[in-house]
Design a protein around this motif. Structure first.
Motif, PDB file in Angstrom:
ATOM      1  N   TYR A  94      35.891  32.506  48.814  1.00 43.22           N
ATOM      2  CA  TYR A  94      36.952  33.131  49.466  1.00 43.22           C
ATOM      3  C   TYR A  94      36.540  34.661  49.840  1.00 43.22           C
ATOM      4  N   ALA A  95      37.168  34.864  50.820  1.00 38.97           N
ATOM      5  CA  ALA A  95      37.075  36.383  51.595  1.00 38.97           C
ATOM      6  C   ALA A  95      38.433  36.980  51.122  1.00 38.97           C
ATOM      7  N   PHE A  96      38.609  38.112  50.596  1.00 39.65           N
ATOM      8  CA  PHE A  96      39.872  38.615  50.088  1.00 39.65           C
ATOM      9  C   PHE A  96      39.721  40.145  50.593  1.00 39.65           C
ATOM     10  N   ALA A  97      40.772  40.820  51.177  1.00 41.95           N
ATOM     11  CA  ALA A  97      40.807  41.914  51.472  1.00 41.95           C
ATOM     12  C   ALA A  97      41.298  42.846  50.504  1.00 41.95           C
ATOM     13  N   CYS A  98      40.474  43.971  50.210  1.00 44.19           N
ATOM     14  CA  CYS A  98      40.703  44.638  49.254  1.00 44.19           C
ATOM     15  C   CYS A  98      41.625  45.968  49.582  1.00 44.19           C
ATOM     16  N   ASP A  99      42.872  45.578  49.349  1.00 46.63           N
ATOM     17  CA  ASP A  99      43.856  46.873  50.009  1.00 46.63           C
ATOM     18  C   ASP A  99      44.884  47.166  48.726  1.00 46.63           C
ATOM     19  N   GLY A 100      44.548  46.955  47.519  1.00 41.66           N
ATOM     20  CA  GLY A 100      45.552  47.132  46.215  1.00 41.66           C
ATOM     21  C   GLY A 100      46.557  46.271  46.096  1.00 41.66           C
ATOM     22  N   GLN A 101      46.731  45.425  47.089  1.00 42.58           N
ATOM     23  CA  GLN A 101      47.772  44.309  46.992  1.00 42.58           C
ATOM     24  C   GLN A 101      47.436  42.941  46.296  1.00 42.58           C
ATOM     25  N   ALA A 102      48.622  42.517  45.301  1.00 42.53           N
ATOM     26  CA  ALA A 102      48.060  41.237  44.922  1.00 42.53           C
ATOM     27  C   ALA A 102      48.728  40.240  45.842  1.00 42.53           C
ATOM     28  N   ARG A 103      48.006  39.083  46.342  1.00 42.56           N
ATOM     29  CA  ARG A 103      48.180  38.024  47.091  1.00 42.56           C
ATOM     30  C   ARG A 103      47.725  36.594  46.835  1.00 42.56           C
ATOM     31  N   SER A 104      48.275  35.491  47.053  1.00 42.81           N
ATOM     32  CA  SER A 104      47.714  34.430  47.093  1.00 42.81           C
ATOM     33  C   SER A 104      46.552  34.237  47.837  1.00 42.81           C
ATOM     34  N   PHE A 105      45.573  33.534  47.332  1.00 44.79           N
ATOM     35  CA  PHE A 105      43.976  33.529  47.970  1.00 44.79           C
ATOM     36  C   PHE A 105      43.690  32.116  48.219  1.00 44.79           C
ATOM     37  N   GLY A 106      44.014  31.041  47.226  1.00 48.18           N
ATOM     38  CA  GLY A 106      43.671  29.750  47.369  1.00 48.18           C
ATOM     39  C   GLY A 106      44.347  28.797  45.961  1.00 48.18           C
ATOM     40  N   ARG A 107      43.756  27.581  46.067  1.00 45.93           N
ATOM     41  CA  ARG A 107      44.585  26.637  45.133  1.00 45.93           C
ATOM     42  C   ARG A 107      43.773  25.724  44.586  1.00 45.93           C
ATOM     43  N   LEU A 108      43.810  25.441  43.198  1.00 43.75           N
ATOM     44  CA  LEU A 108      43.176  24.471  42.335  1.00 43.75           C
ATOM     45  C   LEU A 108      44.017  22.999  42.579  1.00 43.75           C
ATOM     46  N   SER A 109      43.263  21.942  42.506  1.00 48.61           N
ATOM     47  CA  SER A 109      44.033  20.833  42.502  1.00 48.61           C
ATOM     48  C   SER A 109      43.054  19.922  41.681  1.00 48.61           C
ATOM     49  N   GLY A 110      43.738  18.666  41.358  1.00 48.26           N
ATOM     50  CA  GLY A 110      43.144  17.501  40.593  1.00 48.26           C
ATOM     51  C   GLY A 110      43.180  17.755  38.980  1.00 48.26           C
ATOM     52  N   ALA A 111      44.018  18.530  38.634  1.00 46.58           N
ATOM     53  CA  ALA A 111      44.468  18.786  37.256  1.00 46.58           C
ATOM     54  C   ALA A 111      45.223  17.839  36.639  1.00 46.58           C
ATOM     55  N   THR A 112      45.514  17.712  35.387  1.00 48.66           N
ATOM     56  CA  THR A 112      46.517  16.865  34.915  1.00 48.66           C
ATOM     57  C   THR A 112      47.724  17.679  34.752  1.00 48.66           C
ATOM     58  N   PRO A 113      49.117  17.162  35.523  1.00 43.97           N
ATOM     59  CA  PRO A 113      50.071  18.094  35.398  1.00 43.97           C
ATOM     60  C   PRO A 113      50.546  18.625  34.142  1.00 43.97           C
ATOM     61  N   GLY A 114      50.815  19.929  34.019  1.00 39.40           N
ATOM     62  CA  GLY A 114      50.890  20.496  32.830  1.00 39.40           C
ATOM     63  C   GLY A 114      49.953  20.985  32.194  1.00 39.40           C
ATOM     64  N   ALA A 115      48.915  21.059  32.793  1.00 33.34           N
ATOM     65  CA  ALA A 115      47.553  21.329  31.938  1.00 33.34           C
ATOM     66  C   ALA A 115      47.391  22.882  31.870  1.00 33.34           C
TER      67      ALA A 115
END
Length: 398
Positions: free
Chosen positions: A90-111
């Motif tokens: 991922y490329a992430f702009a470093c401006d001091g702000q917290a933002r969503s950048f990506g997503r994981l998938s395929g884990a067991t629900p609730g893991a």
């Protein structure tokens, strides 16, 4: 995150349901409207309460520190069974702000999912949502632009995925391409495909009524193997006479240990192919990672000694294959590498055109059957750096 909870009251009536439903089309008072009807029961929402179910506290770390902030989001259920990130980098702009950048998938629900990195600490864990996914957030300051963070996500079941985050200048053009970042391979090296002209067993033939002339001769041959304690020769001969055509698996460690020229051949190809892979890894840009597969190809070997393996196998094929992963350079300019490899062999137990060619008539007559012979070692995984990896010093393991 807020969860809307509705309290339901049951009204057991059939006569008023249609009237209530039509009157609700012209009113904004939702609490008086029937929501669903089934089996003569009309459910009415009497009250709606908002109740906080998740509290997230954000800790801003000092400059030069990236902060992962996983949190729950609702998403459509997916059929993924492999724990993975939606991108390897991922490329992430470093401006001091917290933002969503990506997503994981395929884990067991609730893991429970934790995050670790050799480049930064204090990464917060999260919980997989009902679809097995988890959205991730990151924060970095302008002085972090140009930094790369390697991050590994690990589920409570032990599944892992590694990805990279590249900090970029927030004032740079919006379309900043992330570097090519191949994740480190996981699991076993797959058994290599056979060549298109590879030898295959003949189909199992129906048994003839009369035993073939050389049946007793073959039984005497494998009995002599047993007397000499050549148990591979003995057992494979017995398997031939079972006439099932089922595959037969050998212990590759025994084969390599007792056939020292084979050991040397495996080691030669391992060192040669890893050296070639390392040379290619040296051409990968320093801000990128790449997986470089290698293989010796199927090589021929003759077990010529007067021993168990000569009478059991004679000539067969062997292979060593795997991959070399090289990661982005660190502050010293050195680069992490991961080496995986696996030793394999295959053969067909038959007797065409060799010193025991007369034994083939047993299979032709249906009193025996040719079969595949396989063997494979464990996947050997080693971690090092480009500077430390010396292909010529590699010792074969299996």
């Amino acid at each position: 995150m807020m969860l809307m909870q509705a309290q339901w009251t049951e009204h057991r009536t059939h006569t008023r349901s249609s009237t209530l439903a039509s009157s609700c089309l012209n009113t904004a008072y939702v609490a008086a409207c029937p929501i669903a009807q089934a089996g003569g029961v009309v459910r009415t929402a009497e009250s709606i309460e908002l109740e906080p179910t998740v509290k997230i506290r954000l800790f801003i770390l000092p400059a030069l520190v990236g902060l992962a902030l996983p949190f729950l989001v609702h998403a459509e259920a997916r059929a993924d069974t492999v724990f993975q990130a939606d991108q390897p980098g991922y490329a992430f702009a470093c401006d001091g702000q917290a933002r969503s950048f990506g997503r994981l998938s395929g884990a067991t629900p609730g893991a429970w999912i934790t995050f670790s990195s050799p480049d930064v600490g204090g990464l917060l864990p999260g919980t997989a949502d009902w679809s097995g996914g988890l959205s991730m957030s990151w924060q970095c300051d302008p002085v972090d632009a140009g930094s790369t963070w390697q991050v590994t996500a690990t589920t409570s079941e032990g599944n892992q995925v590694t990805f990279s985050i590249l900090g970029v200048d927030a004032n740079a053009p919006a379309q900043v391409a992330a570097p090519a970042l191949d994740p480190q391979p996981q699991g076993d090296v797959v058994f290599p495909e056979l060549l298109s002209n590879a030898e295959h067993p003949d189909p199992v033939a129906p048994p003839q009524a009369t035993p073939p002339a050389n049946l007793s001769r073959f039984k005497d041959l494998i009995a002599s193997c047993g007397v000499r304690q050549w148990m591979v020769c003995y057992d494979m001969g017995k398997h031939y006479l079972k006439a099932t055509g089922a595959d037969y698996r050998l212990n590759i460690g025994d084969l390599i240990w007792e056939e020292r020229p084979l050991w040397a051949s495996y080691e030669y190809w391992l060192r040669t192919k890893v050296a070639e892979a390392k040379a290619e890894a040296a051409t990968v840009p320093s801000d990128q990672s790449k997986v470089i597969p290698f293989s010796s190809g199927w090589q021929g070997y003759d077990a010529n000694g007067l021993n168990d393996w000569h009478f059991a196998l004679g000539h067969f094929s062997f292979n060593v294959s795997g991959d070399l992963w090289v990661g982005p350079a660190d502050s010293s300019g050195d680069r992490p590498v991961q080496l995986r490899y696996r030793t394999t062999m295959y053969d067909v137990y038959d007797f065409g055109g060799r010193e025991f060619g007369w034994a083939k008539e047993l299979a032709t007559a249906g009193w025996a059957a040719e079969y595949y012979v396989w063997a494979e070692g464990d996947t050997i995984t080693k971690s090092a750096t480009m500077n430390d990896l010396d292909p010529e010093s590699l010792g074969l393991e299996w």
